[in-house]
Design a protein around this motif. Structure first.
Motif, PDB file in Angstrom:
ATOM      1  N   ASP A 190      12.130   5.524  -8.181  1.00 23.83           N
ATOM      2  CA  ASP A 190      13.261   6.193  -7.523  1.00 23.83           C
ATOM      3  C   ASP A 190      12.843   7.521  -6.899  1.00 23.83           C
ATOM      4  N   ALA A 191      11.798   8.149  -7.423  1.00 26.65           N
ATOM      5  CA  ALA A 191      11.331   9.436  -6.903  1.00 26.65           C
ATOM      6  C   ALA A 191      10.614   9.275  -5.565  1.00 26.65           C
ATOM      7  N   ASP A 192       9.968   8.123  -5.352  1.00 31.10           N
ATOM      8  CA  ASP A 192       9.241   7.884  -4.102  1.00 31.10           C
ATOM      9  C   ASP A 192       9.122   6.384  -3.890  1.00 31.10           C
ATOM     10  N   ILE A 193      10.021   5.819  -3.109  1.00 32.18           N
ATOM     11  CA  ILE A 193      10.060   4.367  -2.901  1.00 32.18           C
ATOM     12  C   ILE A 193       8.798   3.862  -2.199  1.00 32.18           C
ATOM     13  N   LYS A 194       8.090   4.725  -1.491  1.00 31.55           N
ATOM     14  CA  LYS A 194       6.856   4.322  -0.794  1.00 31.55           C
ATOM     15  C   LYS A 194       5.778   3.852  -1.770  1.00 31.55           C
ATOM     16  N   VAL A 195       5.893   4.271  -3.016  1.00 33.05           N
ATOM     17  CA  VAL A 195       4.905   3.866  -4.025  1.00 33.05           C
ATOM     18  C   VAL A 195       4.888   2.354  -4.216  1.00 33.05           C
ATOM     19  N   THR A 196       5.969   1.677  -3.869  1.00 30.20           N
ATOM     20  CA  THR A 196       6.028   0.215  -4.013  1.00 30.20           C
ATOM     21  C   THR A 196       5.129  -0.493  -3.008  1.00 30.20           C
ATOM     22  N   GLN A 197       4.653   0.223  -2.026  1.00 30.65           N
ATOM     23  CA  GLN A 197       3.740  -0.350  -1.033  1.00 30.65           C
ATOM     24  C   GLN A 197       2.282  -0.194  -1.469  1.00 30.65           C
ATOM     25  N   ARG A 198       2.056   0.558  -2.514  1.00 23.86           N
ATOM     26  CA  ARG A 198       0.701   0.775  -3.026  1.00 23.86           C
ATOM     27  C   ARG A 198       0.243  -0.416  -3.856  1.00 23.86           C
ATOM     28  N   SER A 199      -1.044  -0.545  -3.933  1.00 27.02           N
ATOM     29  CA  SER A 199      -1.646  -1.574  -4.768  1.00 27.02           C
ATOM     30  C   SER A 199      -2.264  -0.876  -5.974  1.00 27.02           C
ATOM     31  N   PHE A 200      -2.022  -1.426  -7.147  1.00 24.23           N
ATOM     32  CA  PHE A 200      -2.580  -0.843  -8.362  1.00 24.23           C
ATOM     33  C   PHE A 200      -3.656  -1.783  -8.893  1.00 24.23           C
ATOM     34  N   ASN A 201      -4.888  -1.286  -8.934  1.00 20.50           N
ATOM     35  CA  ASN A 201      -6.048  -2.107  -9.291  1.00 20.50           C
ATOM     36  C   ASN A 201      -5.961  -2.719 -10.678  1.00 20.50           C
ATOM     37  N   PHE A 202      -5.370  -2.012 -11.617  1.00 19.59           N
ATOM     38  CA  PHE A 202      -5.299  -2.522 -12.995  1.00 19.59           C
ATOM     39  C   PHE A 202      -4.623  -3.898 -13.026  1.00 19.59           C
ATOM     40  N   ALA A 203      -3.460  -4.003 -12.419  1.00 19.13           N
ATOM     41  CA  ALA A 203      -2.737  -5.279 -12.420  1.00 19.13           C
ATOM     42  C   ALA A 203      -3.518  -6.356 -11.678  1.00 19.13           C
ATOM     43  N   ARG A 204      -4.100  -5.997 -10.560  1.00 14.06           N
ATOM     44  CA  ARG A 204      -4.854  -6.965  -9.765  1.00 14.06           C
ATOM     45  C   ARG A 204      -6.125  -7.408 -10.502  1.00 14.06           C
ATOM     46  N   PHE A 223      -6.807  -7.668 -13.637  1.00 16.02           N
ATOM     47  CA  PHE A 223      -6.572  -8.556 -14.772  1.00 16.02           C
ATOM     48  C   PHE A 223      -5.555  -9.660 -14.458  1.00 16.02           C
ATOM     49  N   SER A 224      -5.184  -9.785 -13.190  1.00 22.03           N
ATOM     50  CA  SER A 224      -4.224 -10.812 -12.741  1.00 22.03           C
ATOM     51  C   SER A 224      -2.928 -10.770 -13.533  1.00 22.03           C
ATOM     52  N   LEU A 225      -2.378  -9.569 -13.669  1.00 23.15           N
ATOM     53  CA  LEU A 225      -1.136  -9.379 -14.420  1.00 23.15           C
ATOM     54  C   LEU A 225       0.024  -9.160 -13.460  1.00 23.15           C
ATOM     55  N   PRO A 226       1.202  -9.668 -13.803  1.00 25.82           N
ATOM     56  CA  PRO A 226       2.363  -9.410 -12.961  1.00 25.82           C
ATOM     57  C   PRO A 226       2.697  -7.914 -12.968  1.00 25.82           C
ATOM     58  N   LEU A 227       3.057  -7.397 -11.802  1.00 29.72           N
ATOM     59  CA  LEU A 227       3.382  -5.980 -11.647  1.00 29.72           C
ATOM     60  C   LEU A 227       4.838  -5.843 -11.220  1.00 29.72           C
ATOM     61  N   TYR A 228       5.574  -5.017 -11.948  1.00 30.73           N
ATOM     62  CA  TYR A 228       6.977  -4.753 -11.644  1.00 30.73           C
ATOM     63  C   TYR A 228       7.134  -3.285 -11.275  1.00 30.73           C
TER      64      TYR A 228
END
Length: 131
Positions: free
Chosen positions: A44-58, A60-65
């Motif tokens: 909610d503080a910065d909606i643009k963060v949802t466009q970022r990719s987070f390496n940790f989830a990728r 280990f092939s984990l779902p990211l919410y």
């Protein structure tokens, strides 16, 4: 019930993200099959963060919410998916630790049943009342 392990971090505080890989590796050493999900909180503080990719989830092939606990964004979806993962895991688990925990739970229930006197036993321990 077994639950998925949630890796929650604050998208505005890098320190909350830094150790996820180390902790994940440690968890997998002891619980290799337990389902895991990654939760990026405070979008909610910065909606643009949802466009970022987070390496940790990728990595280990984990779902990211992407969620916001403050305004409720994606919280219901996260819980519904976590519950679905937990139920599926519970029904299909072959994890040794789950078998051990189930045996301990069964043993605990048996002990409690032995500690509670039955109806027949209770009647025989009471003193007869004079008429």
């Amino acid at each position: 019930m077994a639950r998925p392990f949630s890796w929650v971090f604050d998208v505005q505080r890098k320190v909350t993200y830094k150790n996820l890989s180390t902790w994940y590796t440690e968890l997998r050493e002891f619980r290799p099959e337990i389902p895991c999900i990654v939760v990026a909180n405070k979008i909610d503080a910065d909606i643009k963060v949802t466009q970022r990719s987070f390496n940790f989830a990728r990595k280990f092939s984990l779902p990211l919410y992407f969620v916001s606990a403050a305004d409720g964004t994606n919280v219901v979806k996260l819980f519904n998916d976590a519950i679905r993962l937990a139920v599926s895991y519970k029904q299909n688990s072959r994890d040794f630790m789950d078998e051990v925990l189930q045996e301990l739970e069964n043993f605990e229930l048996e002990q409690k049943e032995e500690d509670v006197p039955g109806q027949g036993q209770r009647g025989s321990t009471e003193s007869p009342r004079p008429s």
